[in-house]
Design a protein around this motif. Structure first.
Motif, short mmCIF file in Angstrom:
data_model
loop_
_atom_site.label_atom_id
_atom_site.label_comp_id
_atom_site.label_asym_id
_atom_site.label_seq_id
_atom_site.Cartn_x
_atom_site.Cartn_y
_atom_site.Cartn_z
N MET A 1 0.85 -1.21 0.00
CA MET A 1 0.00 0.00 0.00
C MET A 1 0.88 1.25 0.00
N PRO A 2 0.61 2.20 -0.90
CA PRO A 2 1.42 3.42 -0.90
C PRO A 2 1.18 4.21 0.39
N ASP A 3 2.14 5.08 0.74
CA ASP A 3 2.00 5.84 1.98
C ASP A 3 0.81 6.78 1.94
N GLN A 4 0.66 7.48 0.82
CA GLN A 4 -0.41 8.45 0.71
C GLN A 4 -1.69 7.76 0.25
N PRO A 5 -2.76 7.78 1.03
CA PRO A 5 -3.99 7.15 0.55
C PRO A 5 -4.56 7.91 -0.66
N VAL A 6 -5.27 7.18 -1.48
CA VAL A 6 -5.99 7.81 -2.59
C VAL A 6 -7.32 8.25 -2.01
N TYR A 7 -7.50 9.55 -1.87
CA TYR A 7 -8.67 10.05 -1.15
C TYR A 7 -9.80 10.38 -2.13
N LEU A 8 -10.81 9.52 -2.15
CA LEU A 8 -11.95 9.74 -3.05
C LEU A 8 -13.23 9.82 -2.22
N ASP A 9 -13.18 10.66 -1.19
CA ASP A 9 -14.34 10.81 -0.30
C ASP A 9 -14.57 12.28 0.05
N HIS A 10 -14.43 13.13 -0.97
CA HIS A 10 -14.59 14.58 -0.75
C HIS A 10 -16.00 14.96 -0.32
N ALA A 11 -16.99 14.13 -0.64
CA ALA A 11 -18.35 14.46 -0.22
C ALA A 11 -18.51 14.25 1.29
N ALA A 12 -17.63 13.44 1.88
CA ALA A 12 -17.65 13.25 3.34
C ALA A 12 -16.95 14.41 4.02
N THR A 13 -15.74 14.68 3.58
CA THR A 13 -15.03 15.88 4.04
C THR A 13 -13.86 16.11 3.10
N THR A 14 -13.40 17.35 3.05
CA THR A 14 -12.32 17.69 2.11
C THR A 14 -11.04 18.00 2.89
N PRO A 15 -9.88 17.77 2.29
CA PRO A 15 -8.66 18.21 2.97
C PRO A 15 -8.66 19.73 3.12
N LEU A 16 -8.04 20.18 4.20
CA LEU A 16 -7.97 21.62 4.45
C LEU A 16 -7.10 22.28 3.38
N ARG A 17 -7.62 23.34 2.78
CA ARG A 17 -6.82 24.05 1.77
C ARG A 17 -5.68 24.79 2.47
N PRO A 18 -4.49 24.80 1.84
CA PRO A 18 -3.35 25.51 2.46
C PRO A 18 -3.69 26.96 2.80
N ALA A 19 -4.46 27.63 1.96
CA ALA A 19 -4.79 29.03 2.23
C ALA A 19 -5.66 29.15 3.49
N ALA A 20 -6.50 28.16 3.73
CA ALA A 20 -7.36 28.20 4.92
C ALA A 20 -6.51 27.98 6.17
N ARG A 21 -5.61 27.02 6.07
CA ARG A 21 -4.74 26.73 7.21
C ARG A 21 -3.88 27.96 7.56
N ALA A 22 -3.32 28.58 6.52
CA ALA A 22 -2.45 29.75 6.77
C ALA A 22 -3.26 30.88 7.40
N ALA A 23 -4.48 31.06 6.93
CA ALA A 23 -5.31 32.15 7.47
C ALA A 23 -5.69 31.87 8.92
N MET A 24 -5.82 30.60 9.29
CA MET A 24 -6.26 30.24 10.65
C MET A 24 -5.16 30.40 11.69
N LEU A 25 -3.92 30.12 11.28
CA LEU A 25 -2.85 29.99 12.27
C LEU A 25 -2.74 31.14 13.27
N PRO A 26 -2.76 32.41 12.82
CA PRO A 26 -2.65 33.48 13.82
C PRO A 26 -3.78 33.45 14.84
N TRP A 27 -4.94 32.96 14.44
CA TRP A 27 -6.10 32.95 15.33
C TRP A 27 -6.07 31.76 16.29
#
Ligand code: PLP
Length: 380
Positions: free
Chosen positions: A1-27
């Motif tokens: 099995m490869p290390d990175q899973p193949v994520y095909l479940d975006h309707a369940a939840t999506t990975p956090l976008r880098p821009a969202a993570r960066a915007a959150m950090l100061p808060w």
């Protein structure tokens, strides 16, 4: 099995976008204020929330003052249904394919469901008959379904309701649609709109209910009176900021992402249908579905076993009917569409999103047919 899973479940939840993570950090660090306070640390947090409100308003097509931040889509749906019903008790209707976050509150207040056709799309004639029979005070129909991705004719629903029950409140659950379709043009006739952050690349546990001016609504959470008294509780500032940053990405690249993902989804669908004998694609024609959703029924295969083998192979998918405990249960959506129980047992939802790649599709095209073939061999 490869290390990175193949994520095909975006309707369940999506990975956090880098821009969202960066915007959150100061808060999550030095900017920790309670936005309800009066001093400078508090005021900075309040300003961040007001800026986030502007972004939500642009995405949904409403005034910033109409936005009520919540802990997610479920709370927004509950507030819409239970809060509208409490403000104006009366008959309540929703489509038979709503998410449980709508369906259960509707059932709790004695509401009825509107049938769908075999594609899972609301039957407008049946809706008109139900509305005429007992003019409702509230009607709730989702913009797009979480299992099949079927887009619903929300504007026509609103028109039918207005004709026979002009006073009724119309609610639309836009949780699945927000990442994919421009909402303002679809939701002009709608009074209440639910959205959720974690379906658009924002953090989990944040959402909003848009409440158009004059819509009768009672709060469910009583306390400090935040959000115009409609949803008390200290805001999740970091979450709200991350939600807004994700929505800004949606505004910036939605059309390009939708076109790219649609092509990936179509390649995946064509490939799986060609490689898995007897597999059927569920829902309306592809152009009337969300670009990222592929729902299949695989005869002779049990979803649970298929998902297990896929997971073993590093492919994350879903049957779209798991309850909170993770156990599979029969899908009310497929049942409402008239999909035979035998076929529904082999349901598989593969949902792509902003982070999906051609490599994900290649891996799924190798993994899913092999897993299905193995299960059929065992069953034979
Ligand atoms: N409505 C729909 C259509 C959904 O797909 C979901 C989540 O799967 C929800 C509501 C609930 O949203 P949340 O997970 O933010 O509570």
């Amino acid at each position: 099995m490869p290390d990175q899973p193949v994520y095909l479940d975006h309707a369940a939840t999506t990975p956090l976008r880098p821009a969202a993570r960066a915007a959150m950090l100061p808060w999550l660090g030095e900017r920790f204020g309670n936005p309800s306070g009066a001093h400078r640390v508090a005021r900075a947090a309040r300003q961040a929330i007001d800026e986030a409100r502007d972004v939500v308003a642009e995405v949904v097509g409403c005034r910033p003052g109409d936005v009520v931040f919540t802990s997610g889509g479920t709370e927004a749906d509950n507030l819409a249904v239970l809060g509208a019903h409490e403000a104006r008790p009366g008959p309540v209707l929703c489509s038979a394919v709503e998410h449980e976050a709508v369906l259960r509150p509707v059932h709790a207040v004695g509401g009825r469901t509107v049938p769908v056709d075999r594609h899972g799309v609301v039957d407008l004639d049946a809706l008109a008959a139900l509305v005429r029979d007992a003019p409702p005070t509230l009607v709730s129909v989702m913009v797009a379904n979480n299992e099949t991705g079927a887009l619903q004719p929300v504007d026509e629903v609103a028109e039918v309701v207005r004709r026979w029950a002009p006073e009724a409140t119309v609610h639309a659950d836009a949780v699945q649609a927000t990442a994919w379709v421009p909402l303002p043009e679809r939701l002009a006739g709608v009074d209440l709109v639910s959205i959720s952050s974690h379906k658009v690349g924002g953090p989990q546990g944040v959402g909003a209910l848009v409440v158009r001016p004059g819509t009768p609504l009672r709060p469910r959470a009583l306390g400090g009176g935040q959000e115009r008294e409609l949803r008390s509780g200290t805001h999740d500032v970091a979450g709200i900021v991350g939600f807004a940053a994700a929505l800004q990405e949606v505004l910036r690249e939605r059309d390009a992402t939708a076109a790219r993902v649609r092509a990936l989804r179509d390649r995946l669908a064509d490939g799986l249908l060609a490689r898995i004998p007897g597999a059927v694609e569920t829902g309306p024609p592809r152009e009337e579905r969300l670009p990222g959703t592929l729902h299949l029924c695989v005869p002779g295969v049990e979803s649970e076993a298929l998902l297990f083998l896929l997971d073993e192979d590093g492919v994350c998918a879903s049957a779209a009917s798991a309850c909170a405990s993770g156990a599979q249960q029969a899908s009310h959506v497929l049942a409402a569409m008239g999909v035979p129980a035998e076929l529904a047992r082999g349901a598989l939802r593969l949902s792509l999103g902003w982070s999906s790649s051609a490599a994900d599709v290649d891996r799924a095209l190798a993994s899913v047919p092999a897993a299905a073939a193995r299960l059929r061999e065992v069953a034979a």
